[in-house]
Motif scaffolding. Sequence first.
Motif, PDB file in Angstrom:
ATOM      1  N   ALA A 102      31.868  -6.676  37.057  1.00 58.95           N
ATOM      2  CA  ALA A 102      30.516  -7.117  36.753  1.00 58.95           C
ATOM      3  C   ALA A 102      29.959  -7.913  37.927  1.00 58.95           C
ATOM      4  O   ALA A 102      30.681  -8.666  38.565  1.00 58.95           O
ATOM      5  N   ILE A 103      28.710  -7.760  38.172  1.00 58.69           N
ATOM      6  CA  ILE A 103      28.040  -8.484  39.246  1.00 58.69           C
ATOM      7  C   ILE A 103      27.304  -9.667  38.645  1.00 58.69           C
ATOM      8  O   ILE A 103      26.575  -9.525  37.675  1.00 58.69           O
ATOM      9  N   ALA A 162      39.007 -18.671  37.421  1.00 56.57           N
ATOM     10  CA  ALA A 162      39.773 -18.408  38.643  1.00 56.57           C
ATOM     11  C   ALA A 162      38.807 -18.469  39.810  1.00 56.57           C
ATOM     12  O   ALA A 162      37.615 -18.212  39.660  1.00 56.57           O
ATOM     13  N   ALA A 163      39.348 -18.824  40.970  1.00 56.40           N
ATOM     14  CA  ALA A 163      38.510 -18.878  42.166  1.00 56.40           C
ATOM     15  C   ALA A 163      37.981 -17.480  42.474  1.00 56.40           C
ATOM     16  O   ALA A 163      38.662 -16.482  42.256  1.00 56.40           O
ATOM     17  N   GLN A 164      36.768 -17.426  42.953  1.00 59.35           N
ATOM     18  CA  GLN A 164      36.194 -16.143  43.345  1.00 59.35           C
ATOM     19  C   GLN A 164      35.258 -16.341  44.522  1.00 59.35           C
ATOM     20  O   GLN A 164      34.599 -17.354  44.640  1.00 59.35           O
ATOM     21  N   ARG A 165      35.264 -15.368  45.408  1.00 62.45           N
ATOM     22  CA  ARG A 165      34.382 -15.396  46.566  1.00 62.45           C
ATOM     23  C   ARG A 165      33.090 -14.684  46.191  1.00 62.45           C
ATOM     24  O   ARG A 165      33.106 -13.606  45.630  1.00 62.45           O
ATOM     25  N   MET A 166      31.973 -15.345  46.486  1.00 68.34           N
ATOM     26  CA  MET A 166      30.669 -14.775  46.161  1.00 68.34           C
ATOM     27  C   MET A 166      29.823 -14.685  47.418  1.00 68.34           C
ATOM     28  O   MET A 166      30.046 -15.420  48.378  1.00 68.34           O
ATOM     29  N   LEU A 167      28.882 -13.789  47.399  1.00 70.57           N
ATOM     30  CA  LEU A 167      27.946 -13.622  48.506  1.00 70.57           C
ATOM     31  C   LEU A 167      26.643 -14.325  48.158  1.00 70.57           C
ATOM     32  O   LEU A 167      26.274 -14.431  46.996  1.00 70.57           O
ATOM     33  N   ILE A 206      30.715 -17.710  49.844  1.00 70.13           N
ATOM     34  CA  ILE A 206      31.126 -19.025  49.384  1.00 70.13           C
ATOM     35  C   ILE A 206      32.256 -18.835  48.379  1.00 70.13           C
ATOM     36  O   ILE A 206      32.264 -17.869  47.610  1.00 70.13           O
ATOM     37  N   LEU A 207      33.225 -19.732  48.421  1.00 70.84           N
ATOM     38  CA  LEU A 207      34.330 -19.690  47.472  1.00 70.84           C
ATOM     39  C   LEU A 207      33.997 -20.618  46.311  1.00 70.84           C
ATOM     40  O   LEU A 207      33.790 -21.821  46.500  1.00 70.84           O
ATOM     41  N   ILE A 208      33.912 -20.047  45.113  1.00 69.63           N
ATOM     42  CA  ILE A 208      33.624 -20.813  43.903  1.00 69.63           C
ATOM     43  C   ILE A 208      34.940 -21.043  43.177  1.00 69.63           C
ATOM     44  O   ILE A 208      35.671 -20.094  42.889  1.00 69.63           O
ATOM     45  N   THR A 209      35.258 -22.305  42.900  1.00 65.02           N
ATOM     46  CA  THR A 209      36.490 -22.623  42.176  1.00 65.02           C
ATOM     47  C   THR A 209      36.146 -23.338  40.873  1.00 65.02           C
ATOM     48  O   THR A 209      35.188 -24.107  40.820  1.00 65.02           O
ATOM     49  N   PRO A 210      36.918 -23.078  39.822  1.00 67.03           N
ATOM     50  CA  PRO A 210      36.638 -23.748  38.551  1.00 67.03           C
ATOM     51  C   PRO A 210      36.967 -25.233  38.637  1.00 67.03           C
ATOM     52  O   PRO A 210      37.750 -25.659  39.477  1.00 67.03           O
ATOM     53  N   ASP A 211      36.361 -25.985  37.756  1.00 65.67           N
ATOM     54  CA  ASP A 211      36.591 -27.429  37.689  1.00 65.67           C
ATOM     55  C   ASP A 211      37.880 -27.673  36.919  1.00 65.67           C
ATOM     56  O   ASP A 211      37.902 -27.668  35.693  1.00 65.67           O
ATOM     57  N   ILE A 212      38.966 -27.873  37.624  1.00 71.05           N
ATOM     58  CA  ILE A 212      40.272 -28.044  37.001  1.00 71.05           C
ATOM     59  C   ILE A 212      40.348 -29.349  36.212  1.00 71.05           C
ATOM     60  O   ILE A 212      40.845 -29.391  35.099  1.00 71.05           O
TER      61      ILE A 212
END
Length: 75
Positions: A1-2, A36-41, A61-67
């Motif tokens: 999914a986008i 989970a971390a994901q790289r986004m454009l 940009i690397l998006i990481t969840p708030d642990i």
Amino acid sequence: AITVIQKDTVEGSVQTDANIITVFLLPADTEDFPDAAQRMLWDIQIVSPAGDVYTVDQGDILITPDITRSHPLPP
């Protein structure tokens, strides 16, 4: 999914000052992201008075969840 998050100066979520562009994201903008971390454009576009659209910058940009708040340690 986008996943698409779109912001603009009309709604006030994008502000410009000299050569600095600030984009404000709300928690609701990312609440459906996976845990989970994901790289986004991303890209920044401007619209000329004639209606022409120009992409002036882009990247990733690397998006990481708030642990800390999302997964607190048990007592």
